[in-house]
Design a protein around this motif. Structure first.
Motif, mmCIF file in Angstrom:
data_model
loop_
_atom_site.group_PDB
_atom_site.id
_atom_site.type_symbol
_atom_site.label_atom_id
_atom_site.label_comp_id
_atom_site.label_asym_id
_atom_site.label_seq_id
_atom_site.Cartn_x
_atom_site.Cartn_y
_atom_site.Cartn_z
ATOM 1 N N ILE A 1 11.857 10.269 1.201
ATOM 2 C CA ILE A 1 10.421 9.178 1.405
ATOM 3 C C ILE A 1 9.393 8.968 0.223
ATOM 4 O O ILE A 1 9.444 11.270 -0.760
ATOM 5 N N THR A 2 9.126 8.508 -0.211
ATOM 6 C CA THR A 2 8.379 7.859 -1.272
ATOM 7 C C THR A 2 7.740 7.319 -0.931
ATOM 8 O O THR A 2 6.078 7.528 -2.133
ATOM 9 N N HIS A 3 6.904 6.776 -0.594
ATOM 10 C CA HIS A 3 5.639 5.974 -0.261
ATOM 11 C C HIS A 3 5.385 6.528 1.291
ATOM 12 O O HIS A 3 6.103 6.172 2.507
ATOM 13 N N VAL A 4 3.783 6.211 1.493
ATOM 14 C CA VAL A 4 3.157 6.112 2.934
ATOM 15 C C VAL A 4 2.192 5.453 2.716
ATOM 16 O O VAL A 4 1.379 5.523 2.710
ATOM 17 N N ARG A 5 1.845 4.698 3.249
ATOM 18 C CA ARG A 5 1.203 3.989 4.257
ATOM 19 C C ARG A 5 -0.041 4.251 5.410
ATOM 20 O O ARG A 5 0.913 4.972 6.078
ATOM 21 N N ILE A 6 -1.118 4.505 4.800
ATOM 22 C CA ILE A 6 -1.823 4.965 5.543
ATOM 23 C C ILE A 6 -3.166 4.352 5.760
ATOM 24 O O ILE A 6 -3.478 3.114 5.252
ATOM 25 N N PRO A 7 -2.874 2.605 7.615
ATOM 26 C CA PRO A 7 -4.016 2.718 7.932
ATOM 27 C C PRO A 7 -5.284 2.477 8.032
ATOM 28 O O PRO A 7 -5.495 4.079 7.937
ATOM 29 N N ILE A 8 -6.359 2.309 7.567
ATOM 30 C CA ILE A 8 -7.970 2.849 7.197
ATOM 31 C C ILE A 8 -8.708 1.375 8.272
ATOM 32 O O ILE A 8 -8.362 0.513 8.045
ATOM 33 N N GLY A 9 -9.753 2.104 8.669
ATOM 34 C CA GLY A 9 -11.431 1.050 9.291
ATOM 35 C C GLY A 9 -12.219 1.388 7.924
ATOM 36 O O GLY A 9 -12.074 2.182 7.408
ATOM 37 N N TYR A 10 -12.659 -0.260 7.764
ATOM 38 C CA TYR A 10 -13.339 -0.044 6.646
ATOM 39 C C TYR A 10 -14.778 0.613 6.932
ATOM 40 O O TYR A 10 -15.944 0.986 6.009
ATOM 41 N N TRP A 11 -14.962 1.101 8.534
ATOM 42 C CA TRP A 11 -16.163 1.887 8.598
ATOM 43 C C TRP A 11 -15.993 3.379 7.706
ATOM 44 O O TRP A 11 -16.534 4.229 7.382
ATOM 45 N N LEU A 12 -15.221 3.581 7.115
ATOM 46 C CA LEU A 12 -14.319 5.079 6.994
ATOM 47 C C LEU A 12 -15.044 5.071 5.710
ATOM 48 O O LEU A 12 -15.162 6.974 5.245
ATOM 49 N N ARG B 1 -8.239 13.628 -0.115
ATOM 50 C CA ARG B 1 -7.546 14.704 -0.076
ATOM 51 C C ARG B 1 -5.917 14.501 -0.256
ATOM 52 O O ARG B 1 -4.899 15.124 -0.536
ATOM 53 N N ALA B 2 -5.461 13.665 0.985
ATOM 54 C CA ALA B 2 -4.087 13.259 1.187
ATOM 55 C C ALA B 2 -3.611 12.687 0.261
ATOM 56 O O ALA B 2 -2.624 12.553 -0.695
ATOM 57 N N VAL B 3 -4.459 11.969 -0.811
ATOM 58 C CA VAL B 3 -4.383 10.806 -1.958
ATOM 59 C C VAL B 3 -3.785 12.152 -2.788
ATOM 60 O O VAL B 3 -2.556 11.798 -3.850
ATOM 61 N N GLY B 4 -4.399 12.491 -3.277
ATOM 62 C CA GLY B 4 -4.373 13.984 -3.841
ATOM 63 C C GLY B 4 -3.478 14.543 -3.859
ATOM 64 O O GLY B 4 -2.320 15.095 -4.226
ATOM 65 N N TRP B 5 -2.991 15.062 -2.713
ATOM 66 C CA TRP B 5 -1.940 15.903 -1.679
ATOM 67 C C TRP B 5 -0.160 15.168 -2.060
ATOM 68 O O TRP B 5 0.683 15.913 -3.176
ATOM 69 N N LEU B 6 -0.552 13.819 -2.950
ATOM 70 C CA LEU B 6 0.626 12.383 -2.550
ATOM 71 C C LEU B 6 0.893 12.692 -4.063
ATOM 72 O O LEU B 6 2.022 12.915 -4.323
ATOM 73 N N LYS B 7 -0.216 12.698 -4.595
ATOM 74 C CA LYS B 7 -0.153 12.667 -6.103
ATOM 75 C C LYS B 7 0.781 13.751 -6.293
ATOM 76 O O LYS B 7 1.527 14.042 -7.814
ATOM 77 N N ALA B 8 0.129 14.775 -5.976
ATOM 78 C CA ALA B 8 1.036 16.653 -6.561
ATOM 79 C C ALA B 8 2.666 16.313 -6.267
ATOM 80 O O ALA B 8 3.159 17.508 -6.769
ATOM 81 N N ARG B 9 2.922 15.593 -4.869
ATOM 82 C CA ARG B 9 4.009 15.481 -5.095
ATOM 83 C C ARG B 9 5.169 14.409 -5.754
ATOM 84 O O ARG B 9 6.135 14.087 -4.763
ATOM 85 N N GLY B 10 4.775 13.969 -6.303
ATOM 86 C CA GLY B 10 5.510 12.212 -7.175
ATOM 87 C C GLY B 10 5.222 11.887 -5.595
ATOM 88 O O GLY B 10 6.189 10.385 -6.204
ATOM 89 N N MET B 11 4.246 11.312 -4.922
ATOM 90 C CA MET B 11 4.505 10.405 -3.428
ATOM 91 C C MET B 11 3.786 9.611 -4.188
ATOM 92 O O MET B 11 2.585 9.723 -5.029
ATOM 93 N N ARG B 12 3.486 8.326 -3.713
ATOM 94 C CA ARG B 12 2.539 7.421 -3.405
ATOM 95 C C ARG B 12 1.591 6.542 -2.477
ATOM 96 O O ARG B 12 2.891 6.445 -0.987
ATOM 97 N N ALA B 13 0.170 6.288 -2.437
ATOM 98 C CA ALA B 13 -0.193 5.932 -0.640
ATOM 99 C C ALA B 13 -0.040 4.492 -0.981
ATOM 100 O O ALA B 13 -0.599 3.789 -2.118
ATOM 101 N N VAL B 14 0.647 3.807 0.098
ATOM 102 C CA VAL B 14 0.012 2.512 0.824
ATOM 103 C C VAL B 14 -1.355 2.090 1.642
ATOM 104 O O VAL B 14 -1.422 2.201 2.677
ATOM 105 N N LEU B 15 -2.205 1.952 0.800
ATOM 106 C CA LEU B 15 -3.555 2.281 1.376
ATOM 107 C C LEU B 15 -3.639 0.271 2.110
ATOM 108 O O LEU B 15 -3.631 -1.122 1.594
#
Length: 276
Positions: free
Chosen positions: A214-225, A246-260
């Motif tokens: 896995i290279t990318h992780v999609r993270i659904p969020i609500g505006y209230w977050l 924190r999760a974005v930092g974990w992903l970055k440390a593993r060479g992975m990316r977040a799709v917000l």
């Protein structure tokens, strides 16, 4: 405005190019680095650049040499210069090994702190000798289509993803879930959401995803977050934003990316479905 928005976006954004570095599997924020003086290898904070770059596809060539080399209890010659090739482990995670005199030797950090020397020792199969490495790319330019997963049900609750806690209780969305625990300012609701945010995603989960390619992780969020716009009158518990960061930092440390994915906006798109 549109031109400014798309400025710098790759022509083919679905292609993914991994950083060509070797990260410690136990400390993904630390990379094998050729020291400025003498060219020995050590663990340093991953920052890219020539001294952390690894080269090759079927094998990795490190721009430096080991600080020391040991076979069993006996000291041996230090690692060779940049011409030394180390076998690339399958799946992008595992030891960096080389065979000398019939013995299989592995790059081994002496510790897990920034600046720890990297030595050549007999391979012992331990995770301390494992590194996270660039995975093979199918295209000639070193890039390939990304592979992603969805983290639905974490930062925005949906009943069908949490059947035991919500669907079976006739709780249709996060708003009704929080209301069932006393509302957004009730200690019970706050404790329940904190527990959910803390335990739903852990570093070991991302380690396993990375091993699966896995290279990318999609993270659904609500505006209230986000603290800047949170209003308890909307019916949602505050405090989720640090977990996203924190999760974005974990992903970055593993060479992975977040799709917000801004999955839910004020007012919603469907009645009684705050997750829209």
């Amino acid at each position: 405005a549109v031109e400014r928005l798309v400025a710098g976006v790759p022509a083919k954004p679905w292609l993914f190019e991994e950083e060509r570095v070797a990260r410690s599997a136990l400390r993904p924020d630390l990379c094998v680095t050729a020291a400025a003086a003498g060219g020995s290898l050590e663990l340093r904070a991953c920052a890219g650049g020539e001294r952390q770059r690894v080269m090759g596809r079927s094998s990795l060539r490190l721009a430096g040499r080991c600080a020391a080399a040991e076979v069993g209890a006996e000291a041996a010659a230090p690692c060779a210069e940049a011409s030394e090739d180390f076998a690339l482990p399958a799946g992008g995670q595992g030891p960096l090994s080389v065979v000398r005199g019939g013995a299989k030797l592995c790059l081994t950090p002496r510790g897990l702190e920034d600046g720890a020397p990297v030595e050549l020792r007999r391979c012992d199969g331990g995770v301390g000798q494992d590194f996270l490495l660039p995975r093979a790319a199918p295209s000639s330019d070193g890039r390939g289509a990304f592979l992603g997963v969805n983290l639905g049900g974490w930062l925005i609750l949906e009943a069908w993803m949490l059947p035991g806690e919500m669907e079976s209780q006739d709780l249709i969305d996060e708003h009704s879930f929080i209301a069932s625990h006393g509302g957004p300012e009730d200690a019970r609701a706050k404790a329940r959401m904190q527990q959910h945010w803390e335990t739903f995603l852990r570093p070991e989960h991302l380690d396993r995803l990375r091993r699966l390619g896995i290279t990318h992780v999609r993270i659904p969020i609500g505006y209230w977050l986000f603290d800047a716009v949170h209003d308890p009158r909307d019916g949602f518990v505050s405090g989720g934003e640090p977990f996203l960061r924190r999760a974005v930092g974990w992903l970055k440390a593993r060479g992975m990316r977040a799709v917000l994915d801004l999955h839910a906006l004020p007012g919603g798109q469907a009645r009684w479905q705050s997750f829209t």
